[in-house]
Design a protein around this motif. Structure first.
Motif, PDB file in Angstrom:
ATOM      1  N   MET A  20      36.991  84.098 -72.334  1.00 15.39           N
ATOM      2  CA  MET A  20      37.351  84.569 -70.921  1.00 15.39           C
ATOM      3  C   MET A  20      36.829  83.774 -69.664  1.00 15.39           C
ATOM      4  N   THR A  21      37.774  83.217 -68.941  1.00 16.81           N
ATOM      5  CA  THR A  21      37.200  82.374 -67.622  1.00 16.81           C
ATOM      6  C   THR A  21      37.262  83.362 -66.472  1.00 16.81           C
ATOM      7  N   THR A  22      36.034  82.926 -65.771  1.00 11.70           N
ATOM      8  CA  THR A  22      36.153  84.068 -64.413  1.00 11.70           C
ATOM      9  C   THR A  22      36.301  83.236 -63.360  1.00 11.70           C
ATOM     10  N   VAL A  23      36.902  83.767 -62.534  1.00 11.45           N
ATOM     11  CA  VAL A  23      37.481  83.139 -61.385  1.00 11.45           C
ATOM     12  C   VAL A  23      37.386  83.687 -60.005  1.00 11.45           C
ATOM     13  N   VAL A  24      37.101  83.107 -58.804  1.00  7.62           N
ATOM     14  CA  VAL A  24      37.087  83.770 -57.388  1.00  7.62           C
ATOM     15  C   VAL A  24      38.333  83.112 -56.788  1.00  7.62           C
ATOM     16  N   LEU A  25      39.044  83.874 -56.209  1.00  6.18           N
ATOM     17  CA  LEU A  25      40.422  83.011 -55.329  1.00  6.18           C
ATOM     18  C   LEU A  25      40.169  83.237 -53.956  1.00  6.18           C
ATOM     19  N   ALA A  26      40.455  82.197 -53.396  1.00  2.00           N
ATOM     20  CA  ALA A  26      40.025  82.067 -51.898  1.00  2.00           C
ATOM     21  C   ALA A  26      41.586  81.459 -51.382  1.00  2.00           C
ATOM     22  N   ASP A  27      42.070  82.361 -50.561  1.00  2.00           N
ATOM     23  CA  ASP A  27      43.546  81.878 -49.847  1.00  2.00           C
ATOM     24  C   ASP A  27      43.786  82.728 -48.699  1.00  2.00           C
ATOM     25  N   ASP A  28      44.091  82.335 -47.531  1.00  2.00           N
ATOM     26  CA  ASP A  28      44.252  82.967 -46.270  1.00  2.00           C
ATOM     27  C   ASP A  28      45.798  83.533 -46.637  1.00  2.00           C
ATOM     28  N   GLU A  29      46.577  82.953 -47.337  1.00  2.00           N
ATOM     29  CA  GLU A  29      47.978  83.401 -47.371  1.00  2.00           C
ATOM     30  C   GLU A  29      47.782  84.767 -48.172  1.00  2.00           C
ATOM     31  N   ALA A  30      47.814  85.983 -47.836  1.00  2.00           N
ATOM     32  CA  ALA A  30      47.548  87.070 -48.585  1.00  2.00           C
ATOM     33  C   ALA A  30      48.679  87.131 -49.754  1.00  2.00           C
ATOM     34  N   LEU A  31      49.852  86.795 -49.347  1.00  3.49           N
ATOM     35  CA  LEU A  31      50.925  87.096 -50.524  1.00  3.49           C
ATOM     36  C   LEU A  31      50.900  86.290 -51.547  1.00  3.49           C
ATOM     37  N   LEU A  32      50.338  84.893 -51.458  1.00  5.58           N
ATOM     38  CA  LEU A  32      50.234  83.968 -52.449  1.00  5.58           C
ATOM     39  C   LEU A  32      48.888  84.435 -53.212  1.00  5.58           C
ATOM     40  N   ARG A  33      47.869  84.827 -52.510  1.00  7.21           N
ATOM     41  CA  ARG A  33      46.768  85.056 -53.301  1.00  7.21           C
ATOM     42  C   ARG A  33      46.825  86.281 -53.982  1.00  7.21           C
ATOM     43  N   LEU A  48      37.157  87.748 -60.345  1.00  9.76           N
ATOM     44  CA  LEU A  48      36.371  88.588 -60.037  1.00  9.76           C
ATOM     45  C   LEU A  48      36.099  89.046 -58.417  1.00  9.76           C
ATOM     46  N   ALA A  49      36.944  88.146 -57.839  1.00  8.60           N
ATOM     47  CA  ALA A  49      36.963  88.617 -56.247  1.00  8.60           C
ATOM     48  C   ALA A  49      38.005  87.754 -55.615  1.00  8.60           C
ATOM     49  N   GLU A  50      38.556  88.270 -54.586  1.00  3.75           N
ATOM     50  CA  GLU A  50      39.441  87.366 -53.651  1.00  3.75           C
ATOM     51  C   GLU A  50      38.721  87.072 -52.396  1.00  3.75           C
ATOM     52  N   LEU A 102      36.115  78.194 -59.233  1.00  2.60           N
ATOM     53  CA  LEU A 102      36.442  78.702 -57.731  1.00  2.60           C
ATOM     54  C   LEU A 102      37.807  78.045 -57.599  1.00  2.60           C
ATOM     55  N   VAL A 103      38.681  79.007 -57.118  1.00  3.88           N
ATOM     56  CA  VAL A 103      40.119  78.218 -56.773  1.00  3.88           C
ATOM     57  C   VAL A 103      40.038  78.515 -55.422  1.00  3.88           C
ATOM     58  N   ILE A 104      40.342  77.441 -54.580  1.00 11.41           N
ATOM     59  CA  ILE A 104      40.052  77.396 -53.013  1.00 11.41           C
ATOM     60  C   ILE A 104      41.341  76.852 -52.354  1.00 11.41           C
ATOM     61  N   ASP A 105      41.807  77.402 -51.300  1.00 11.51           N
ATOM     62  CA  ASP A 105      42.896  76.732 -50.474  1.00 11.51           C
ATOM     63  C   ASP A 105      42.245  75.844 -49.611  1.00 11.51           C
ATOM     64  N   LEU A 106      42.837  74.522 -49.604  1.00 10.50           N
ATOM     65  CA  LEU A 106      42.104  73.553 -48.564  1.00 10.50           C
ATOM     66  C   LEU A 106      42.176  74.042 -47.067  1.00 10.50           C
ATOM     67  N   GLU A 107      43.161  74.676 -46.578  1.00  5.72           N
ATOM     68  CA  GLU A 107      43.361  74.615 -45.341  1.00  5.72           C
ATOM     69  C   GLU A 107      43.270  76.274 -45.011  1.00  5.72           C
ATOM     70  N   PRO A 144      25.013  73.512 -57.142  1.00  6.00           N
ATOM     71  CA  PRO A 144      25.718  72.291 -56.930  1.00  6.00           C
ATOM     72  C   PRO A 144      26.662  71.701 -57.983  1.00  6.00           C
ATOM     73  N   HIS A 145      26.703  72.888 -59.351  1.00 10.19           N
ATOM     74  CA  HIS A 145      27.594  72.573 -60.395  1.00 10.19           C
ATOM     75  C   HIS A 145      28.605  73.471 -60.331  1.00 10.19           C
ATOM     76  N   GLN A 146      28.713  74.230 -59.408  1.00  9.82           N
ATOM     77  CA  GLN A 146      30.136  74.962 -59.297  1.00  9.82           C
ATOM     78  C   GLN A 146      31.293  74.490 -59.668  1.00  9.82           C
ATOM     79  N   VAL A 147      32.045  74.739 -60.612  1.00  8.56           N
ATOM     80  CA  VAL A 147      33.595  74.238 -60.817  1.00  8.56           C
ATOM     81  C   VAL A 147      34.570  74.612 -59.798  1.00  8.56           C
ATOM     82  N   ILE A 148      35.297  73.775 -58.973  1.00 12.06           N
ATOM     83  CA  ILE A 148      35.970  73.889 -58.116  1.00 12.06           C
ATOM     84  C   ILE A 148      37.328  73.503 -58.179  1.00 12.06           C
ATOM     85  N   LEU A 149      38.442  74.321 -58.284  1.00 14.56           N
ATOM     86  CA  LEU A 149      39.731  73.908 -58.141  1.00 14.56           C
ATOM     87  C   LEU A 149      40.586  74.028 -56.567  1.00 14.56           C
TER      88      LEU A 149
END
Length: 200
Positions: A1-14, A30-32, A51-56, A74-79
Motif C-alpha cells: 500500500m502506497t500512502t499519498v498526500v494530494l495538494a491541488d487548489d482545484e477542489a473538483l480535480l483534487r 492520507l490527506a488533501e 506527495l502529489v502536488i499541483d505546480l500552480e 529531504p528524501h520526500q518523494v514528490i510527483l
C-alpha cells in the motif's frame, strides 16, 4: 500500500483524484491540501510515501511548498502535476529534487502507475512535459527568473529581497539585468515578457 498526500487548489480535480486513485491501485490518500501552505503542513504531519502536488497554487505555489518540505524531509518523494510546464520552472523543480512530472490531463490509472514508479525509487517525466522542457531559449539566469517570478506576484524590491534572502541592491541588479535581456522598461514589463515567453 502506497500512502499519498494530494495538494491541488482545484477542489473538483483534487476530490476526483482522492476518490479515483484508491480504486485504480493500492493507494491510501492520507490527506488533501488546497494550497501550498496546507500541503507543507499535511506532508510534515502525515509523512506520506508520495506527495502529489499541483505546480500552480495560490499564496504558496507548488515550488515554494516543495522547497519548504525538502528542508525538513529531504528524501520526500514528490510527483508534480502540471498543466503547462515552462522550461525554467521544470529546471527549478528538478533542482529541488522533484522525481516525477505528470500532465494534469492524465488518466487516474496513469497517475497511479507513476506514483508506484516513484515509490519504487525511479523517476518519471511525461513525454509531453519533457518535450516542453527541452525547448529552452531563455537568456535569464535562475536568480533573475526567481526575482521576476516574485515581482510578478506584486512584491516590492524590499519584499523580494526578504523572501529570496538577498540584499536589496542584489535584487535591483538582477532586475536591471532581466530588463536589459527582455528589452523592457520596468520590472513588471520584464516579468510579463518572461511569462509570455514561458520562461517563468
Amino acid at each position: 500500500m502506497t500512502t499519498v498526500v494530494l495538494a491541488d487548489d482545484e477542489a473538483l480535480l483534487r476530490k476526483a483524484l482522492a476518490s479515483l486513485l484508491p480504486l485504480e491501485g493500492e493507494i491510501t490518500v492520507l490527506a488533501e491540501a488546497e494550497d501550498g501552505g496546507a500541503a507543507v503542513q499535511a506532508t510534515l504531519r502525515h509523512e506520506p510515501d508520495v506527495l502529489v502536488i499541483d505546480l500552480e497554487m495560490p499564496s504558496v505555489d507548488g515550488l515554494d511548498a516543495v522547497a519548504e518540505i525538502r528542508r525538513v524531509r529531504p528524501h520526500q518523494v514528490i510527483l508534480m502535476l502540471t498543466r503547462h510546464a515552462r522550461p525554467g520552472v521544470l529546471r527549478k523543480a528538478l533542482k529541488l529534487g522533484v522525481q516525477g512530472f505528470v500532465s494534469k490531463s492524465a488518466e487516474p490509472a496513469h497517475i497511479v502507475s507513476v506514483i508506484k514508479t516513484l515509490h519504487a525509487g525511479k523517476r518519471w517525466v511525461d513525454p509531453d512535459v519533457s518535450a516542453l522542457a527541452v525547448v529552452d531559449d531563455c537568456p535569464l539566469t535562475d536568480r533573475e527568473i526567481d526575482v521576476l517570478r516574485t515581482t510578478g506576484e506584486g512584491y516590492s524590491v524590499a519584499d523580494i529581497a526578504t523572501r529570496l534572502h538577498l540584499a536589496e541592491g542584489t535584487v535591483r541588479n538582477y532586475l536591471s539585468n532581466a530588463m536589459q535581456k527582455t528589452q523592457t522598461r520596468t520590472r513588471h514589463e520584464a516579468a510579463r515578457y518572461a511569462r509570455e515567453h514561458d520562461w517563468l
